[in-house]
Design a protein around this motif. Sequence first.
Motif, PDB file in Angstrom:
ATOM      1  N   VAL A  29       0.831  -1.207   0.000  1.00  0.00           N
ATOM      2  CA  VAL A  29       0.000   0.000   0.000  1.00  0.00           C
ATOM      3  C   VAL A  29       0.866   1.258   0.000  1.00  0.00           C
ATOM      4  O   VAL A  29       0.784   2.072  -0.920  1.00  0.00           O
ATOM      5  CB  VAL A  29      -0.961   0.010   1.210  1.00  0.00           C
ATOM      6  N   LEU A  30       1.691   1.439   1.022  1.00  0.00           N
ATOM      7  CA  LEU A  30       2.438   2.685   1.217  1.00  0.00           C
ATOM      8  C   LEU A  30       3.384   3.028   0.064  1.00  0.00           C
ATOM      9  O   LEU A  30       3.322   4.149  -0.449  1.00  0.00           O
ATOM     10  CB  LEU A  30       3.195   2.646   2.544  1.00  0.00           C
ATOM     11  N   PRO A  31       4.260   2.128  -0.387  1.00  0.00           N
ATOM     12  CA  PRO A  31       5.157   2.510  -1.484  1.00  0.00           C
ATOM     13  C   PRO A  31       4.407   2.875  -2.760  1.00  0.00           C
ATOM     14  O   PRO A  31       4.805   3.790  -3.476  1.00  0.00           O
ATOM     15  CB  PRO A  31       6.025   1.275  -1.704  1.00  0.00           C
ATOM     16  N   PHE A  32       3.312   2.187  -3.016  1.00  0.00           N
ATOM     17  CA  PHE A  32       2.569   2.474  -4.243  1.00  0.00           C
ATOM     18  C   PHE A  32       1.784   3.774  -4.129  1.00  0.00           C
ATOM     19  O   PHE A  32       1.627   4.490  -5.110  1.00  0.00           O
ATOM     20  CB  PHE A  32       1.671   1.296  -4.608  1.00  0.00           C
ATOM     21  N   PHE A  79       6.186 -11.122   4.455  1.00  0.00           N
ATOM     22  CA  PHE A  79       7.116 -10.006   4.332  1.00  0.00           C
ATOM     23  C   PHE A  79       6.379  -8.694   4.099  1.00  0.00           C
ATOM     24  O   PHE A  79       6.728  -7.661   4.672  1.00  0.00           O
ATOM     25  CB  PHE A  79       8.097 -10.276   3.185  1.00  0.00           C
ATOM     26  N   VAL A  80       5.336  -8.727   3.279  1.00  0.00           N
ATOM     27  CA  VAL A  80       4.623  -7.511   2.882  1.00  0.00           C
ATOM     28  C   VAL A  80       3.578  -7.100   3.908  1.00  0.00           C
ATOM     29  O   VAL A  80       3.460  -5.921   4.244  1.00  0.00           O
ATOM     30  CB  VAL A  80       3.966  -7.719   1.496  1.00  0.00           C
ATOM     31  N   GLN A  81       2.813  -8.040   4.439  1.00  0.00           N
ATOM     32  CA  GLN A  81       1.643  -7.703   5.239  1.00  0.00           C
ATOM     33  C   GLN A  81       1.798  -7.923   6.737  1.00  0.00           C
ATOM     34  O   GLN A  81       0.945  -7.496   7.508  1.00  0.00           O
ATOM     35  CB  GLN A  81       0.438  -8.512   4.754  1.00  0.00           C
ATOM     36  N   TYR A  82       2.873  -8.577   7.176  1.00  0.00           N
ATOM     37  CA  TYR A  82       3.035  -8.905   8.588  1.00  0.00           C
ATOM     38  C   TYR A  82       4.406  -8.462   9.079  1.00  0.00           C
ATOM     39  O   TYR A  82       5.340  -8.294   8.297  1.00  0.00           O
ATOM     40  CB  TYR A  82       2.896 -10.417   8.819  1.00  0.00           C
ATOM     41  N   SER A  83       4.532  -8.318  10.376  1.00  0.00           N
ATOM     42  CA  SER A  83       5.831  -8.079  10.993  1.00  0.00           C
ATOM     43  C   SER A  83       6.058  -9.151  12.050  1.00  0.00           C
ATOM     44  O   SER A  83       5.120  -9.590  12.715  1.00  0.00           O
ATOM     45  CB  SER A  83       5.900  -6.685  11.613  1.00  0.00           C
ATOM     46  N   LYS A  84       7.312  -9.573  12.202  1.00  0.00           N
ATOM     47  CA  LYS A  84       7.638 -10.601  13.187  1.00  0.00           C
ATOM     48  C   LYS A  84       7.677  -9.970  14.563  1.00  0.00           C
ATOM     49  O   LYS A  84       8.097  -8.828  14.729  1.00  0.00           O
ATOM     50  CB  LYS A  84       8.987 -11.237  12.861  1.00  0.00           C
ATOM     51  N   VAL A  85       7.221 -10.711  15.560  1.00  0.00           N
ATOM     52  CA  VAL A  85       7.209 -10.224  16.937  1.00  0.00           C
ATOM     53  C   VAL A  85       7.899 -11.245  17.836  1.00  0.00           C
ATOM     54  O   VAL A  85       8.063 -12.407  17.473  1.00  0.00           O
ATOM     55  CB  VAL A  85       5.768  -9.956  17.442  1.00  0.00           C
ATOM     56  N   ASN A  86       8.306 -10.789  19.019  1.00  0.00           N
ATOM     57  CA  ASN A  86       8.992 -11.692  19.946  1.00  0.00           C
ATOM     58  C   ASN A  86       8.186 -11.965  21.204  1.00  0.00           C
ATOM     59  O   ASN A  86       8.694 -12.562  22.133  1.00  0.00           O
ATOM     60  CB  ASN A  86      10.366 -11.127  20.310  1.00  0.00           C
ATOM     61  N   ASP A  87       6.936 -11.526  21.233  1.00  0.00           N
ATOM     62  CA  ASP A  87       6.080 -11.765  22.390  1.00  0.00           C
ATOM     63  C   ASP A  87       4.786 -12.405  21.909  1.00  0.00           C
ATOM     64  O   ASP A  87       4.161 -11.908  20.966  1.00  0.00           O
ATOM     65  CB  ASP A  87       5.781 -10.440  23.098  1.00  0.00           C
ATOM     66  N   ILE A  88       4.391 -13.474  22.532  1.00  0.00           N
ATOM     67  CA  ILE A  88       3.193 -14.187  22.098  1.00  0.00           C
ATOM     68  C   ILE A  88       1.941 -13.330  22.268  1.00  0.00           C
ATOM     69  O   ILE A  88       0.981 -13.458  21.518  1.00  0.00           O
ATOM     70  CB  ILE A  88       3.056 -15.543  22.811  1.00  0.00           C
ATOM     71  N   TYR A  89       1.963 -12.410  23.233  1.00  0.00           N
ATOM     72  CA  TYR A  89       0.798 -11.548  23.448  1.00  0.00           C
ATOM     73  C   TYR A  89       0.740 -10.401  22.438  1.00  0.00           C
ATOM     74  O   TYR A  89      -0.301  -9.778  22.273  1.00  0.00           O
ATOM     75  CB  TYR A  89       0.793 -11.017  24.876  1.00  0.00           C
TER      76      TYR A  89
END
Length: 122
Positions: A29-32, A79-89
């Motif tokens: 979305v943002l780059p386009f 890669f495009v729609q999600y970000s990795k997190v380090n907390d299950i909550y």
Amino acid sequence: MVLRFNVGGKVVDRVDLIRKKKWPWRLDVLPFAVLYAIWMVTIVPSIDIVDALIVLGGLVSIHVLTLLFTAWSIDFKCFVQYSKVNDIYAADSCKVTPAKFSGSKEVVPLHIRQQVVEGLTT
């Protein structure tokens, strides 16, 4: 540190915790939106309208290919729609990677329920 569970089982190899990005911040979305704004401000006034429409057609083609790749590849979608997190909550989904010859990768929603302890009054 990103939380990754290496299961190493017969069916599931690993599970990654991910969180869906807010809609405007996604990479499809943002780059386009920026590229379309640049096209409108710089390209349209400077060249012939037919040439500007050709450039717009190229931008739309790249945008459509990006959307198609998110449907074709789970890794690209993450890669495009999600970000990795380090907390299950902090996670709202999981990317499940199966063991070899056990299926395909999937993004599944993560539901966390609160455990109720009986006999405890507060």
